[in-house]
Scaffold this motif. Structure first.
Motif, PDB file in Angstrom:
ATOM      1  N   ARG A 381       0.807  -1.217   0.000  1.00 28.43           N
ATOM      2  CA  ARG A 381       0.000   0.000   0.000  1.00 28.43           C
ATOM      3  C   ARG A 381       0.836   1.262   0.000  1.00 28.43           C
ATOM      4  N   GLY A 382       1.969   1.233   0.695  1.00 29.73           N
ATOM      5  CA  GLY A 382       2.772   2.442   0.810  1.00 29.73           C
ATOM      6  C   GLY A 382       1.959   3.549   1.439  1.00 29.73           C
ATOM      7  N   ASN A 383       1.881   4.683   0.744  1.00 29.24           N
ATOM      8  CA  ASN A 383       1.132   5.834   1.265  1.00 29.24           C
ATOM      9  C   ASN A 383      -0.252   5.957   0.645  1.00 29.24           C
ATOM     10  N   GLN A 384      -0.724   4.876   0.012  1.00 36.57           N
ATOM     11  CA  GLN A 384      -2.018   4.953  -0.644  1.00 36.57           C
ATOM     12  C   GLN A 384      -3.129   5.161   0.376  1.00 36.57           C
ATOM     13  N   LEU A 385      -4.107   5.971  -0.024  1.00 33.74           N
ATOM     14  CA  LEU A 385      -5.266   6.204   0.825  1.00 33.74           C
ATOM     15  C   LEU A 385      -6.267   5.072   0.654  1.00 33.74           C
ATOM     16  N   ASP A 386      -7.306   5.101   1.444  1.00 37.61           N
ATOM     17  CA  ASP A 386      -8.392   4.134   1.297  1.00 37.61           C
ATOM     18  C   ASP A 386      -9.046   4.320  -0.065  1.00 37.61           C
ATOM     19  N   THR A 387      -9.434   3.206  -0.707  1.00 43.34           N
ATOM     20  CA  THR A 387      -9.987   3.279  -2.063  1.00 43.34           C
ATOM     21  C   THR A 387     -11.270   4.081  -2.132  1.00 43.34           C
ATOM     22  N   SER A 388     -11.981   4.221  -1.012  1.00 44.46           N
ATOM     23  CA  SER A 388     -13.237   4.965  -1.037  1.00 44.46           C
ATOM     24  C   SER A 388     -13.002   6.467  -1.140  1.00 44.46           C
ATOM     25  N   ASP A 389     -11.767   6.913  -0.864  1.00 47.09           N
ATOM     26  CA  ASP A 389     -11.476   8.345  -0.854  1.00 47.09           C
ATOM     27  C   ASP A 389     -10.784   8.827  -2.116  1.00 47.09           C
ATOM     28  N   GLN A 390     -10.441   7.947  -3.008  1.00 45.30           N
ATOM     29  CA  GLN A 390      -9.695   8.382  -4.182  1.00 45.30           C
ATOM     30  C   GLN A 390     -10.056   7.543  -5.407  1.00 45.30           C
ATOM     31  N   THR A 391      -9.777   8.119  -6.570  1.00 44.51           N
ATOM     32  CA  THR A 391      -9.951   7.394  -7.815  1.00 44.51           C
ATOM     33  C   THR A 391      -8.655   6.663  -8.115  1.00 44.51           C
ATOM     34  N   ILE A 392      -8.762   5.377  -8.427  1.00 47.91           N
ATOM     35  CA  ILE A 392      -7.580   4.559  -8.691  1.00 47.91           C
ATOM     36  C   ILE A 392      -7.632   4.060 -10.129  1.00 47.91           C
ATOM     37  N   VAL A 393      -6.548   4.274 -10.843  1.00 50.30           N
ATOM     38  CA  VAL A 393      -6.440   3.831 -12.234  1.00 50.30           C
ATOM     39  C   VAL A 393      -5.954   2.387 -12.243  1.00 50.30           C
ATOM     40  N   THR A 394      -6.699   1.505 -12.898  1.00 47.94           N
ATOM     41  CA  THR A 394      -6.324   0.091 -12.961  1.00 47.94           C
ATOM     42  C   THR A 394      -6.103  -0.380 -14.399  1.00 47.94           C
ATOM     43  N   ASN A 395      -6.414   0.464 -15.373  1.00 47.03           N
ATOM     44  CA  ASN A 395      -6.399   0.062 -16.776  1.00 47.03           C
ATOM     45  C   ASN A 395      -5.180   0.675 -17.475  1.00 47.03           C
ATOM     46  N   LEU A 396      -4.375  -0.155 -18.127  1.00 45.94           N
ATOM     47  CA  LEU A 396      -3.168   0.324 -18.801  1.00 45.94           C
ATOM     48  C   LEU A 396      -3.498   1.327 -19.907  1.00 45.94           C
ATOM     49  N   ARG A 397      -4.593   1.105 -20.615  1.00 52.21           N
ATOM     50  CA  ARG A 397      -4.977   2.046 -21.683  1.00 52.21           C
ATOM     51  C   ARG A 397      -5.254   3.428 -21.107  1.00 52.21           C
ATOM     52  N   HIS A 398      -5.953   3.477 -19.987  1.00 44.02           N
ATOM     53  CA  HIS A 398      -6.230   4.763 -19.346  1.00 44.02           C
ATOM     54  C   HIS A 398      -4.935   5.430 -18.894  1.00 44.02           C
ATOM     55  N   TYR A 399      -4.029   4.635 -18.357  1.00 44.86           N
ATOM     56  CA  TYR A 399      -2.739   5.156 -17.898  1.00 44.86           C
ATOM     57  C   TYR A 399      -1.978   5.805 -19.053  1.00 44.86           C
ATOM     58  N   GLU A 400      -1.941   5.116 -20.181  1.00 45.82           N
ATOM     59  CA  GLU A 400      -1.216   5.650 -21.341  1.00 45.82           C
ATOM     60  C   GLU A 400      -1.875   6.918 -21.874  1.00 45.82           C
ATOM     61  N   ASN A 401      -3.209   6.958 -21.885  1.00 43.95           N
ATOM     62  CA  ASN A 401      -3.910   8.168 -22.325  1.00 43.95           C
ATOM     63  C   ASN A 401      -3.644   9.343 -21.392  1.00 43.95           C
TER      64      ASN A 401
END
Length: 460
Positions: A381-401
């Motif tokens: 997790r490192g310094n990641q916040l709770d998933t309910s508080d942030q938008t998390i990118v999981t798709n490589l296509r979105h990351y590249e865009n």
């Protein structure tokens, strides 16, 4: 911009997993879905029934009763695809499913392509492209966090952030484009300092989204964790304790594990794939040597390594040498685990901490296992916040865009600083808008859609 398929085709597919089960669901979508079903269904006339209703009856083939079924009716535009949709719930026999699909094909349906139901939902404006891709992620989710992230994206959380960014850029793009119409009069409608501040703010949001991708990958695909160490350090015992089953053979004989053994568990919503490996040592046994070679290859592929050592027989200097011998990549997280703490009492870990993050356990006595799990979570997790508080990118296509958007905005900032003309600024802003638009599908190509939906299962 979304558009209707206006497709004359009615498609059919099995919507549930193939194989025998209590029930199976055959799904139809298209203008003739209700009429086709009416021709093989004996019960109420479906044309005369309301949307979102269930109807019991039989499926018949030339008068022969094939099965008793329940038909779910969804009339356009109030359905998943915004077309007429019928779902036939039958008994889960492969033969029954094949016969029902055969009958629908005889009456004018055609077999659906991979992901075609969701593709129609996108083309008809029911979902944007990011939401459609989240449908596939939701189906594939196998942990609480992967489910939560997919649900948030399917409901439009990520899409809304992208649309907000795009809307702000469109305003300034229109002002820049307006300047081009008055180029001979040398006027500025777009405040350059305001545009600059907007881009700084957008880039900060994009950096946060890009940063979340590493954690998003963990949530989506799980974490491969390789357990390494010398023979008889207790690796197999630790794997069995973590999995809560006798997965690996435990023996006092060194070199028992000749190949790697792996299995997966979920810790607080994150999937961890633990891999028990052959003990690291020089050996003349050819089979064991192959196991050691495979261990080192697994270490190279791992994102997290547990180095397990016997605290009663391993000094801090030896641990240092053994870890250095692994030659871990700088991106590979390491957790040193001192095993058999029950044999030495309250030993100090200070000298070991100087080499690597170290915790003490007793795998055989199941001591310190919860602490180990919490340390694994912290590594991931490192310094990641709770998933309910942030938008998390999981798709490589979105990351590249998003990366393409960031680069285009960098060019806009460079252009503002150097005072380039409005037409060049407009071109760079259009590049940023294009990359953002590809995420949600406001800008698409047929090749992009085919590539995305070909990865879906047939019935979805």
């Amino acid at each position: 911009m979304y558009y209707s398929t206006n497709s004359p085709d009615t498609i059919v597919a099995l919507a549930t997993a193939s194989g025998k089960g209590a029930i199976a669901v055959v799904r139809l979508s298209g203008p003739e879905a209700i009429n086709i079903t009416n021709k093989i269904f004996h019960g109420k006339n479906l044309d005369q029934q309301s949307s979102h209703t269930l109807h019991f009856g039989t499926i018949r083939d030339n008068g022969r009763v094939l099965d008793e079924v329940v038909v779910s009716l969804f009339k356009a535009p109030h359905s998943y695809t915004k077309e007429n949709v019928v779902e036939i719930s039958c008994h889960g026999s492969d033969y029954i499913v094949e016969q029902i699909i055969r009958l629908t094909l005889q009456h004018g349906a055609r077999l659906a392509q991979a992901g075609e139901f969701t593709k129609r939902a996108f083309l008809n404006g029911q979902l944007d492209l990011a939401q459609a891709e989240a449908v596939a992620d939701l189906i594939a989710s196998d942990s609480r966090l992967s489910h939560e992230v997919a649900m948030k994206q399917m409901r439009g959380g990520f899409s809304q952030e992208i649309k907000n960014l795009r809307a702000q850029l469109i305003h300034f793009a229109s002002m820049i484009e307006l300047e081009l119409d008055f180029s001979e009069e040398d006027v500025e409608f777009a405040d350059r300092s305001a545009l600059q501040n907007l881009i700084y703010n957008i880039q900060k949001l994009i950096r946060d989204l890009l940063k979340s991708f590493e954690f998003g990958n963990v949530i989506k695909h799980g974490v491969p964790v390789v357990i390494v160490g010398k023979p008889n350090a207790g690796k197999s015992t630790l794997l069995n304790v973590l999995l809560n089953e006798e997965k690996a053979i435990v023996s006092d004989v060194a070199g028992t594990t000749r190949d790697f053994i792996e299995d997966e568990i979920s810790i607080e919503g994150i999937s961890f794939r633990f891999i028990d490996t052959a003990g690291l040592r020089e050996t003349t046994d050819k089979v064991e040597a192959i196991g050691v070679e495979r261990t080192l290859k697994k270490v190279e592929e791992a994102s997290l390594v547990i180095y397990l050592f016997d605290i009663a027989t391993t000094s801090s200097q030896e641990l240092d040498q053994e870890i250095k011998a692994l030659a871990l990549d700088e991106n590979t997280a390491l957790l040193a685990v001192a095993n058999k703490i029950d044999t030495v009492g309250s030993a100090s870990l200070e000298a070991y901490h100087a080499i690597a993050d170290t915790i003490a356990i007793s795998a055989s006595e199941k001591e310190g296992i919860e602490t180990l799990k919490q340390n694994l979570l912290e590594k991931v997790r490192g310094n990641q916040l709770d998933t309910s508080d942030q938008t998390i990118v999981t798709n490589l296509r979105h990351y590249e865009n998003l990366q393409q958007t960031y680069t285009a905005l960098d060019d806009v900032l460079t252009g503002i600083s150097s005072g380039i003309s409005s037409d060049f600024l407009a071109a760079d802003i259009r590049r940023a808008l294009y990359a953002l638009g590809q995420i949600t599908g406001e800008i698409t190509t047929d090749d992009l859609l085919d590539n995305i939906f070909s990865k879906f299962c047939i019935g979805k």
